[in-house]
Scaffold this motif. Structure first.
Motif, mmCIF file in Angstrom:
data_model
loop_
_atom_site.group_PDB
_atom_site.id
_atom_site.type_symbol
_atom_site.label_atom_id
_atom_site.label_comp_id
_atom_site.label_asym_id
_atom_site.label_seq_id
_atom_site.Cartn_x
_atom_site.Cartn_y
_atom_site.Cartn_z
ATOM 1 N N VAL A 27 4.786 -6.686 -6.301
ATOM 2 C CA VAL A 27 3.974 -6.931 -5.107
ATOM 3 C C VAL A 27 4.539 -8.003 -4.178
ATOM 4 N N TYR A 28 5.033 -9.102 -4.755
ATOM 5 C CA TYR A 28 5.544 -10.177 -3.906
ATOM 6 C C TYR A 28 6.784 -9.722 -3.142
ATOM 7 N N GLU A 29 7.697 -9.104 -3.868
ATOM 8 C CA GLU A 29 8.935 -8.626 -3.244
ATOM 9 C C GLU A 29 8.639 -7.593 -2.166
ATOM 10 N N SER A 30 7.708 -6.726 -2.497
ATOM 11 C CA SER A 30 7.357 -5.662 -1.582
ATOM 12 C C SER A 30 6.688 -6.221 -0.317
ATOM 13 N N GLY B 216 0.103 7.906 7.467
ATOM 14 C CA GLY B 216 -0.593 6.845 6.732
ATOM 15 C C GLY B 216 -0.856 5.633 7.607
ATOM 16 N N ALA B 217 0.170 5.218 8.367
ATOM 17 C CA ALA B 217 0.020 4.035 9.212
ATOM 18 C C ALA B 217 -1.018 4.267 10.302
ATOM 19 N N MET B 218 -1.023 5.471 10.865
ATOM 20 C CA MET B 218 -1.999 5.765 11.922
ATOM 21 C C MET B 218 -3.425 5.741 11.366
ATOM 22 N N ALA C 39 0.834 -1.207 0.000
ATOM 23 C CA ALA C 39 0.000 0.000 0.000
ATOM 24 C C ALA C 39 0.869 1.257 0.000
ATOM 25 N N GLU C 40 2.005 1.179 0.704
ATOM 26 C CA GLU C 40 2.917 2.314 0.768
ATOM 27 C C GLU C 40 3.581 2.563 -0.586
ATOM 28 N N VAL D 206 -1.266 4.698 0.435
ATOM 29 C CA VAL D 206 -1.256 5.283 1.774
ATOM 30 C C VAL D 206 -1.254 6.815 1.686
ATOM 31 N N ASN D 207 -0.475 7.330 0.725
ATOM 32 C CA ASN D 207 -0.431 8.777 0.564
ATOM 33 C C ASN D 207 -1.774 9.367 0.178
ATOM 34 N N ILE D 208 -2.481 8.660 -0.714
ATOM 35 C CA ILE D 208 -3.800 9.135 -1.132
ATOM 36 C C ILE D 208 -4.732 9.220 0.068
#
Lengths: 208, 177
Positions: B32-35, A90-92, A58-59, A64-66
């Motif tokens: 995606v997998y690596e991340s 973002g995490a919060m 997501a990051e 997350v930024n959006i």
């Protein structure tokens, strides 16, 4: 405060147990809970890995930024010490969203990730920053839309209307969340807490 | 209606998130997998870091609970809480909630057994359970994960909010039921 409370639990516990005859129960409780703590922590490994992995995608995809931009007006007021674009925001947000939806097992890993990010901008690795205290207070009072476990227990106990408590729970959590924010923001201004703020520019002389 | 929508959300939320985030990642050309594995690496270290904090917290709370001190506190507080519309039976619930999630569930279930989930006591216990958190546990786990030992005003703020949650639960229950 936490030092005193922690110590009081033990002192009161042991002294009371001598008079109530629960002293063996106290011994058992100490040992059992030490084991339980390890079990609970280890039990977090898998679920932590899952949500931290998803969070990383997501990051990196910018999701997350959006999300962070969308609720920025609230977040910068709650956490004025945290830079707007910081990953902690973002995490919060992800953690609070999980809490509101009643996704308890996703909320904890995301919350811990947020704490880690907040620690990056904390000057003292030993002491909680204002942002951490605010985040924690909101977390311990978090607004819940669906108290899923309570509903499950109610229907298991044969309630005619297990979900009737949803409305009252929403009202009570809203009140406790507002109280948490007011409390944490007022307390941080008190001399004894503002003096220990790790991100104060003022040099603290003669403390410790 | 509201309830069905909410139950639907909690049922589909996780599969939806597990689908939506990687899909968006692929769309944005993220590996995606690596991340995922890169992020997941931290899972183990974080969980291990929590251990000493959680041991400290659970052991001291465990000693307090096993000693019978809570029963004494309950018998002292009950006459007072009875006057404000909070039956004495629910006092252990209010005391237990910030200390132990499992302990509070236990108290709630025994109240269900003794009085029924649809009694005033049963409903009030349910609202208390649903509207407050295990503050001491959250504190140990969250601060433990980043090795914070000096927690400053986090605990008093958390306890104030728990107290407000309990009081509002009592008020709402008295109005509604």
């Amino acid at each position: 405060m936490i030092n005193i409370i922690w110590f009081l639990f033990i002192v009161i516990g042991v002294i009371v147990a001598v008079f109530t005859g629960n002293i063996t129960a106290v011994t058992d409780a100490a040992i059992e809970n030490a084991e339980l703590a390890v079990e609970l922590s280890i039990g977090l490994v898998g679920i932590m890995a899952l949500w931290l992995g998803i969070m990383k995608i997501a990051e990196e995809s910018g999701l997350v930024n959006i999300l962070a931009k969308a609720v920025k007006p609230i977040m910068i007021r709650l956490f004025p010490e945290v830079p707007e674009e910081h990953p902690a925001m973002g995490a919060m947000i992800m953690n609070m969203a999980a809490n509101i939806l009643g996704l308890g097992n996703a909320a904890t890993p995301l919350g811990l990730k947020a704490m880690k990010e907040l620690n990056e901008i904390n000057n003292d690795s030993d002491t909680a920053s204002n942002a951490m205290c605010t985040f924690l207070a909101i977390n311990t009072s978090s607004v819940t839309l669906i108290p899923a476990t309570v509903i499950a227990y109610r229907s298991a106990a044969g309630s005619a209307n297990p979900t009737e408590i949803i409305g009252p729970v929403i009202i009570a959590t809203l009140a406790s969340t507002i109280a948490a924010i007011i409390a944490v923001k007022s307390l941080q201004k008190l001399p004894r807490f503002s003096k220990t703020n790790p991100n104060n520019n003022k040099k603290i002389v003669g403390s410790k | 209606m509201f309830v069905e929508i909410m139950e639907g959300i909690s049922k589909y939320a996780i599969p939806f998130i597990l689908l939506a985030i990687p899909t968006y990642g692929v769309f944005k050309k993220v590996k995606v997998y690596e991340s995922f594995t890169e992020g997941a690496k931290d899972g183990f270290t974080t969980a291990i870091k929590i251990i000493p904090f959680l041991v400290a917290m659970l052991v001291s709370i465990g000693i307090f609970r096993a000693s019978g001190a809570m029963e004494i506190l309950t018998s002292v507080l009950s006459p007072i809480t009875n006057k404000i519309g909070m039956p004495g039976e629910t006092v252990p619930m209010a005391l237990m909630r910030p200390l132990s999630g499992g302990g509070a569930s236990g108290v709630m279930n025994s109240l269900f057994e003794a009085h029924g989930p649809d009694s005033f006591i049963g409903r009030l216990a349910s609202i208390m359970m649903g509207s407050t958190e295990t503050t001491f546990y959250v504190l140990a786990v969250y601060f433990g994960a980043v090795s914070i030992k000096k927690t400053r005003h986090a605990l008093p703020a958390g306890l104030i909010s728990d107290a407000v949650g309990i009081v509002v639960a009592v008020i709402v229950a008295n109005i509604m039921f």
